[in-house]
Enzyme design. Structure first.
Site, PDB file in Angstrom:
ATOM      1  N   GLY A  98      21.410 -17.474 -28.966  1.00 36.02           N
ATOM      2  CA  GLY A  98      22.352 -17.493 -27.839  1.00 36.02           C
ATOM      3  C   GLY A  98      21.738 -16.837 -26.621  1.00 36.02           C
ATOM      4  N   ASN A  99      22.557 -16.476 -25.666  1.00 32.53           N
ATOM      5  CA  ASN A  99      22.065 -15.731 -24.502  1.00 32.53           C
ATOM      6  C   ASN A  99      23.174 -14.824 -23.980  1.00 32.53           C
ATOM      7  OD1 ASN A  99      23.596 -17.177 -22.334  1.00 32.53           O
ATOM      8  ND2 ASN A  99      22.430 -18.921 -23.148  1.00 32.53           N
TER       9      ASN A  99
END
Ligand code: C5P
Length: 403
Positions: free
Chosen positions: A212-213
């Site tokens: 993810g981020n």
């Protein structure tokens, strides 16, 4: 949610029997999410008590230029009240107040505030049928309309005098509906549909892990709210985010992966007039997703990544009338990179934020942007809250689509 949500409404009450209905009017405004302050003419207090109205509005009610009972004789600042309001409504408006408003008389706090108000002013006359028909009343109403004040017409029915005819104040729910409809008709994005992507995407590695981020979704959600407040019907496609949005004009669609977001964006793109892609979409995803949780071993583990589809570029390739907006979060060679993306992805405009700028980017509540349009014209904005940035972005889009 109503267009009145979060709006400041100044309700002026004058001395007509219909004043008793304003208790319900205040309740309806509060229910719609508006903040309400009440000003009464001195004589109107014979028809409904300030206590009722202050309790319902959750604000003190003022009716005189200063409060004698207060120890320090506090001055009620009519200019401040007039500037505070997003909208002013005078209901009921008696023939007396109508005529004074039309002639600039300001011998009470309500009238002085009316003269100071810079916001749209609505007025709902209420009087006996012959008074309503009188040429003097008609002239006052026409004069107020020529000042751009908005008439909420009286209706026909049984009057306090026992006579039947035109002169009844519109019912509270009809007054609220009238104002909502009127506000909506003035909003620059009424009738427009806007698609917005927001937040990160999660790309599964196995059933419990993902890539993810740090995108919070704050920027995209702020844009969605601003667009909805401007009257647009918003389709907000969000990756996993803790952000909340409650607005009847916003349809939220939650997705997880870049592929989910791609599919949702393509499902709605043909229906919209504007698409703003602010999501931080993963550029790569694991080539193979393990069906079982990957077990810990001593050896190194390599995950092979494969590119995701670029949603923005794919929409740029098929766009027709849509105004397409992308974001560029850059760390170096910012302007050149953003301009390259604008052309490559066939955008109408790109919003650049540089990670070089303090307070810009993912995890912050602020952002600092430069907007570049199709003609490569650059407009730079200062460091602001994401809400203020969303307003700049949406105002820019409104000017572009109306140009
Ligand atoms: O090329 P880059 O990923 O930097 O472009 C960023 C812009 O493209 C953003 O508007 C982002 O929402 C969009 N994007 C997308 N799909 C991807 C990657 C980026 O829509 N797979």
């Amino acid at each position: 949610m109503s267009v009145l949500s979060g709006k400041k409404i100044l309700l002026g009450i004058t001395a007509g029997i219909a004043a008793y209905k304003t208790a319900n009017l205040v309740r309806l405004f509060i229910k719609s999410g508006a903040e309400v302050k009440v000003i009464m003419t001195p004589a109107s207090k014979d028809f409904i008590t300030p206590l009722t109205l202050s309790t319902l509005s959750k604000n003190p009610v003022s009716s005189a230029f200063y409060d004698k009972e207060e120890e320090n004789e506090l001055w009620n600042n009519h200019v401040e009240l007039g500037l505070w309001a997003d909208y002013m409504l005078i209901a009921p408006t008696t023939a007396n107040t109508l005529s004074k408003m039309a002639n600039g008389v300001c011998d009470n706090l309500l009238l002085a505030t009316y003269l100071s108000a810079k916001c749209p002013v609505y007025f709902a006359p209420a009087m006996d049928l012959d008074m309503y028909k009188h040429p003097s009343t008609k002239t006052s109403i026409e004069k107020l309309q020529s000042f751009q004040n908005i008439l909420i017409p009286a209706t026909s029915g049984e009057l306090a005098s026992g006579l039947v005819g035109e002169g009844r104040m519109a019912e509270p729910q009809d007054i609220v509906a009238f104002i909502e409809k009127d506000i909506l008709s003035t909003l620059p994005l009424r009738g427009k549909k806007v698609l917005i992507t927001a937040g990160p995407t999660y790309e599964a590695i196995d059933p419990v892990r993902f890539i993810g981020n740090h995108s919070s979704g704050k920027m995209g959600f702020a844009i969605a709210k601003t667009a909805a407040n401007l009257g647009a019907e918003v389709i907000l496609i969000s990756g996993p985010s803790h952000q909340q949005i409650q607005h009847s004009f916003v349809k939220r669609i939650d997705v997880k992966s870049a592929e989910n977001m791609y599919n949702a964006a393509h499902q709605y793109f043909n229906m919209v007039d504007i698409a703003i892609l602010s999501a931080a979409v993963a550029d790569y995803k694991p080539k193979n997703v393990a069906h079982q949780k990957i077990k810990k071993k001593d050896a190194t583990l390599e995950i092979v990544l494969t590119p995701t589809k670029d949603i923005l570029a794919s929409l740029g390739a098929i766009k027709k009338q849509q105004f397409l907006v992308g974001f560029a979060l850059e760390t170096n060679n910012e302007l050149a990179n953003a301009k390259g993306k604008l052309a490559r992805k066939n955008l109408d405009m790109i919003v650049l934020n540089s990670l070089q700028d303090k307070g810009a980017g993912f995890a912050t509540d602020t952002n600092k942007i430069t907007i570049i349009d199709k003609n490569l014209t650059e407009s730079s904005f200062g460091l602001k809250s994401k809400t203020a940035v969303a307003k700049d972005i949406m105002n820019y889009i409104v000017t572009k689509i109306n140009a």
